[in-house]
Design a protein around this motif. Sequence first.
Motif, short mmCIF file in Angstrom:
data_model
loop_
_atom_site.label_atom_id
_atom_site.label_comp_id
_atom_site.label_asym_id
_atom_site.label_seq_id
_atom_site.Cartn_x
_atom_site.Cartn_y
_atom_site.Cartn_z
N GLY A 272 48.26 5.58 43.05
CA GLY A 272 47.50 6.55 42.44
C GLY A 272 46.15 6.48 43.07
O GLY A 272 45.58 5.49 43.16
N ASP A 273 45.47 7.82 43.34
CA ASP A 273 44.16 7.60 43.86
C ASP A 273 43.39 7.02 42.85
O ASP A 273 42.41 6.20 43.14
CB ASP A 273 43.77 9.00 44.28
N LEU A 274 43.23 7.47 41.53
CA LEU A 274 42.38 7.05 40.60
C LEU A 274 43.52 6.82 39.35
O LEU A 274 44.09 7.56 38.80
CB LEU A 274 41.24 7.84 40.03
N TYR A 275 43.23 5.45 38.66
CA TYR A 275 44.03 5.44 37.45
C TYR A 275 43.11 4.78 36.40
O TYR A 275 42.23 3.76 36.61
CB TYR A 275 45.02 4.17 37.89
N TRP B 5 46.54 8.67 34.76
CA TRP B 5 46.82 8.96 36.38
C TRP B 5 46.30 10.37 37.01
O TRP B 5 46.31 11.43 36.64
CB TRP B 5 48.35 8.94 36.90
N LEU B 6 45.30 9.94 38.00
CA LEU B 6 44.72 11.07 38.56
C LEU B 6 45.04 11.05 40.27
O LEU B 6 44.79 10.20 40.92
CB LEU B 6 43.13 11.14 38.39
N GLU B 7 45.63 12.26 40.62
CA GLU B 7 45.87 12.46 41.95
C GLU B 7 44.68 13.48 42.45
O GLU B 7 44.43 14.45 42.04
CB GLU B 7 47.29 13.36 42.06
N GLY C 254 48.92 9.86 30.57
CA GLY C 254 48.37 11.37 30.91
C GLY C 254 48.58 11.23 32.35
O GLY C 254 48.47 10.33 33.05
N PHE C 255 48.45 12.64 32.95
CA PHE C 255 48.36 13.05 34.41
C PHE C 255 47.50 14.06 34.68
O PHE C 255 47.51 15.00 33.99
CB PHE C 255 49.69 13.04 34.96
N SER C 256 46.62 13.72 35.95
CA SER C 256 45.82 15.05 35.98
C SER C 256 45.83 15.25 37.59
O SER C 256 46.16 14.08 38.51
CB SER C 256 44.51 14.74 35.91
N ARG C 257 45.82 16.04 38.19
CA ARG C 257 45.70 16.51 39.59
C ARG C 257 44.51 17.67 39.95
O ARG C 257 44.36 18.67 39.35
CB ARG C 257 46.94 17.38 40.09
#
Length: 298
Positions: free
Chosen positions: A209-212, A219-221, A259-262
């Motif tokens: 993951g790019d940022l966690y 989790w942020l992609e 949680g998940f964001s892009r």
Amino acid sequence: MVADGTWVRVAPGVFVTGAEWRRLTPMAQHRIRVEEVMARSRTPALISHFAAAALWQIDVLGAWPTRVDVTIDRATGGRSGGAITRRALGREGRASVPFGHHRLATPAQTALDLARLLPFLRGVTAIEQALWTGRHGGALATAADLSALLDEAAPARGDARVRRALEASATLAANVRETHMRLLVVALGFPTPRLQERRVLRSGRLVYGDLYFPDADHWLEIDGRGKYLSPEYTAGRTPSTVVIDEKNRENEIRREVRGFSRLEATDADRPQRVYDVLTADGLRSTKPRPHPGDPILR
């Protein structure tokens, strides 16, 4: 033909087709410019700042210059002109290595020079590119290398900015946009994330993951469009296949985190959008939504 972009003038007497030139990254373009200019310079010089960064492949957020940086002694009183920018900083005691009949500032010296010269955010991107441990062959420098050079050098303008940038730097940012986004989300009041989070999913698939954000299990992609279009990343797959593969990967990750964001990499230039997306996806901030024009990162 130069005027209409068919050809590009790289250095005095050196031209390349516009189509070939535009296929290169800004850093690669500058590297070619540096090599061509310095190959034609008979006077030995200390290649520094952006020019040295391009040769070491230390990327920097923002635009690259059109002239080549060299460092000269203050006492010489040399002037910038033509294809070269002369920076009067004093050559004595500056860490360098041979580069033909010239000298080239070391990666650590280059990162420090740029961090002194540039605003905080851009300075951190230069430092983190030098410290990046995921680079093929390993990091170009360590934080200890930069600190030692800083401590050994005579006090100089910009030292306080350099120390602040060094304290804010990490070693896992694979590109300048990851650095930008990490610093931005913290400045917006979100928790400090981890870079390059490694996880083995239930399917056995290994993902990064790019940022966690560990406390929120969020989790942020961060997607650049090259992921879907560049041959370097598509590996022969069509863009539609890449999108489907990425969606399947996302679905697996979503089942294992709260949680998940892009976001797109360029969203870092729009703090309000980053704030809105992360809060809508359930990540909490300790600060109010920024207003347009608010100074977020300086």
